[in-house]
Design a protein around this motif. Structure first.
Motif, PDB file in Angstrom:
ATOM      1  N   ILE A  86      -3.779  11.306   0.171  1.00  0.00           N
ATOM      2  CA  ILE A  86      -4.200   9.982   0.723  1.00  0.00           C
ATOM      3  C   ILE A  86      -3.324   9.650   1.930  1.00  0.00           C
ATOM      4  CG2 ILE A  86      -2.549   8.770  -1.218  1.00  0.00           C
ATOM      5  CD1 ILE A  86      -4.203   6.465  -0.956  1.00  0.00           C
ATOM      6  N   HIS A  87      -3.590   8.780   2.825  1.00  0.00           N
ATOM      7  CA  HIS A  87      -3.180   8.312   4.026  1.00  0.00           C
ATOM      8  C   HIS A  87      -3.073   6.597   3.867  1.00  0.00           C
ATOM      9  CE1 HIS A  87      -1.845   7.469   7.988  1.00  0.00           C
ATOM     10  NE2 HIS A  87      -2.631   6.462   8.066  1.00  0.00           N
ATOM     11  N   GLY A  88      -1.927   6.236   4.216  1.00  0.00           N
ATOM     12  CA  GLY A  88      -1.761   4.710   4.245  1.00  0.00           C
ATOM     13  C   GLY A  88      -0.701   4.487   5.680  1.00  0.00           C
ATOM     14  N   SER A  89      -1.243   3.449   6.222  1.00  0.00           N
ATOM     15  CA  SER A  89      -0.727   2.815   7.510  1.00  0.00           C
ATOM     16  C   SER A  89       0.781   2.508   7.147  1.00  0.00           C
ATOM     17  CB  SER A  89      -1.305   1.700   7.975  1.00  0.00           C
ATOM     18  OG  SER A  89      -2.539   1.793   8.348  1.00  0.00           O
ATOM     19  N   ASP A  90       1.776   2.831   8.090  1.00  0.00           N
ATOM     20  CA  ASP A  90       3.036   2.640   7.762  1.00  0.00           C
ATOM     21  C   ASP A  90       3.686   1.500   8.250  1.00  0.00           C
ATOM     22  OD1 ASP A  90       3.525   3.363  10.346  1.00  0.00           O
ATOM     23  OD2 ASP A  90       4.545   5.339  10.124  1.00  0.00           O
ATOM     24  N   SER A  91       3.028   0.655   9.100  1.00  0.00           N
ATOM     25  CA  SER A  91       3.508  -0.776   9.728  1.00  0.00           C
ATOM     26  C   SER A  91       2.224  -1.363  10.115  1.00  0.00           C
ATOM     27  CB  SER A  91       4.383  -0.243  11.000  1.00  0.00           C
ATOM     28  OG  SER A  91       3.403   0.107  12.038  1.00  0.00           O
TER      29      SER A  91
ATOM     30  N   GLY B  36       0.871  -1.202  -0.069  1.00  0.00           N
ATOM     31  CA  GLY B  36       0.109   0.098  -0.010  1.00  0.00           C
ATOM     32  C   GLY B  36       0.798   1.223   0.135  1.00  0.00           C
ATOM     33  N   ARG B  37       1.788   1.270   0.735  1.00  0.00           N
ATOM     34  CA  ARG B  37       3.003   2.467   0.942  1.00  0.00           C
ATOM     35  C   ARG B  37       3.613   2.597  -0.380  1.00  0.00           C
ATOM     36  NH1 ARG B  37       2.820   5.937   5.208  1.00  0.00           N
ATOM     37  NH2 ARG B  37       5.144   6.351   5.084  1.00  0.00           N
ATOM     38  N   LYS B  38       3.920   1.474  -1.005  1.00  0.00           N
ATOM     39  CA  LYS B  38       4.369   1.605  -2.496  1.00  0.00           C
ATOM     40  C   LYS B  38       3.595   2.045  -3.547  1.00  0.00           C
ATOM     41  CE  LYS B  38       8.024  -1.982  -2.257  1.00  0.00           C
ATOM     42  NZ  LYS B  38       8.570  -3.341  -3.007  1.00  0.00           N
TER      43      LYS B  38
HETATM   44 MG    MG Z   1       2.360   8.577   8.398  1.00  0.00          MG
END
Ligand code: MG
Ligand code: IDP
Length: 152
Positions: free
Chosen positions: A116-121, A86-88
Motif C-alpha cells: 500500500i501507498h499513502g500520502s505523507d502530508s 492514514g499513515r498510522k
Molecule cells: Mg512516501
C-alpha cells in the motif's frame, strides 16, 4: 472541522493477493469514506512522476518496475486528519518495523512488497490526487457523518 483528503493506492502485490477489500475495509471501518476509486494499469510516466522525490534513491528503478508490474487500485479517502491517520493505519515503510494491527504490520513482510501507498502530508496528497485523478473527485455527503463526528 477540517476535512482532509488523502491518496491511497493498493500496490500490485496487494491487488494480486486479493487484499484490496481488506484495505478498503480498514479505512471504511475507521470512519473514512471514498471520494475516488479506480483499478488501473499504470503507464511508466505516471509511476515515475508519482515517486519523483525518490528519483535519486538506489531502489527507485525497482520501485517504478514494481508499480508497473500489474494493476493498482487508486483511491482517495476523506475525513478528519485522514492524512496522518492514514499513515498510522498503514504502518511503517519497512514491514519489519510496522506494528501488528497496522496494514503493513499485518499483511506483508518485505519493504519492496509492502502492499500500500499513502500520502505523507497534506501537500503530497494534493499533488498525488492531481496526478491520479485529473478528472476530479466525487462530491457527496455520507449519511454516517453525525455518527462518526460529535461536531461538524
Ligand atoms: Mg512516501
Ligand atoms: P512510504 O511508502 O512509507 O511513504 P517511501 O520512503 O516514500 O515510503 O518509499 C516509497 C516506497 O519505496 C516504499 O513504500 C517501498 O515500497 C519502497 N522502498 C522504500 N525504501 C525501500 C528500500 O530500502 N528498498 C526497496 N524498496 C524501498
Amino acid at each position: 472541522m477540517t476535512t482532509e483528503v488523502t491518496f491511497i493506492m493498493v500496490k500490485p502485490d496487494g491487488v494480486q493477493r486479493n487484499l484490496t477489500g481488506e484495505i478498503i475495509r480498514r479505512f471504511e471501518a475507521k470512519g473514512y469514506y471514498l471520494r475516488g476509486l479506480k483499478l488501473k494499469q499504470v503507464e511508466r510516466s505516471l509511476a515515475e512522476e508519482h515517486y519523483i522525490d525518490l528519483k535519486s534513491k538506489p531502489f527507485y528503478p525497482g520501485l517504478v518496475d514494481y508499480i508497473l508490474s500489474a494493476p493498482v487500485v487508486a483511491m482517495v479517502f476523506s475525513g478528519k486528519n485522514v492524512v496522518t491517520m492514514g499513515r498510522k493505519l498503514i504502518g511503517a515503510t519497512n514491514p519489519l518495523a510496522s506494528e501488528p494491527g497496522t496494514i503493513r504490520g499485518d499483511l506483508c513482510i518485505d519493504v519492496g512488497r509492502n502492499v500500500i501507498h499513502g500520502s505523507d502530508s497534506v501537500e503530497s496528497a494534493q499533488r498525488e490526487i492531481g496526478l491520479w485523478f485529473p478528472e476530479g473527485l466525487v462530491e457527496y455527503k455520507p449519511h454516517m457523518l453525525p455518527w462518526i463526528y460529535e461536531r461538524m
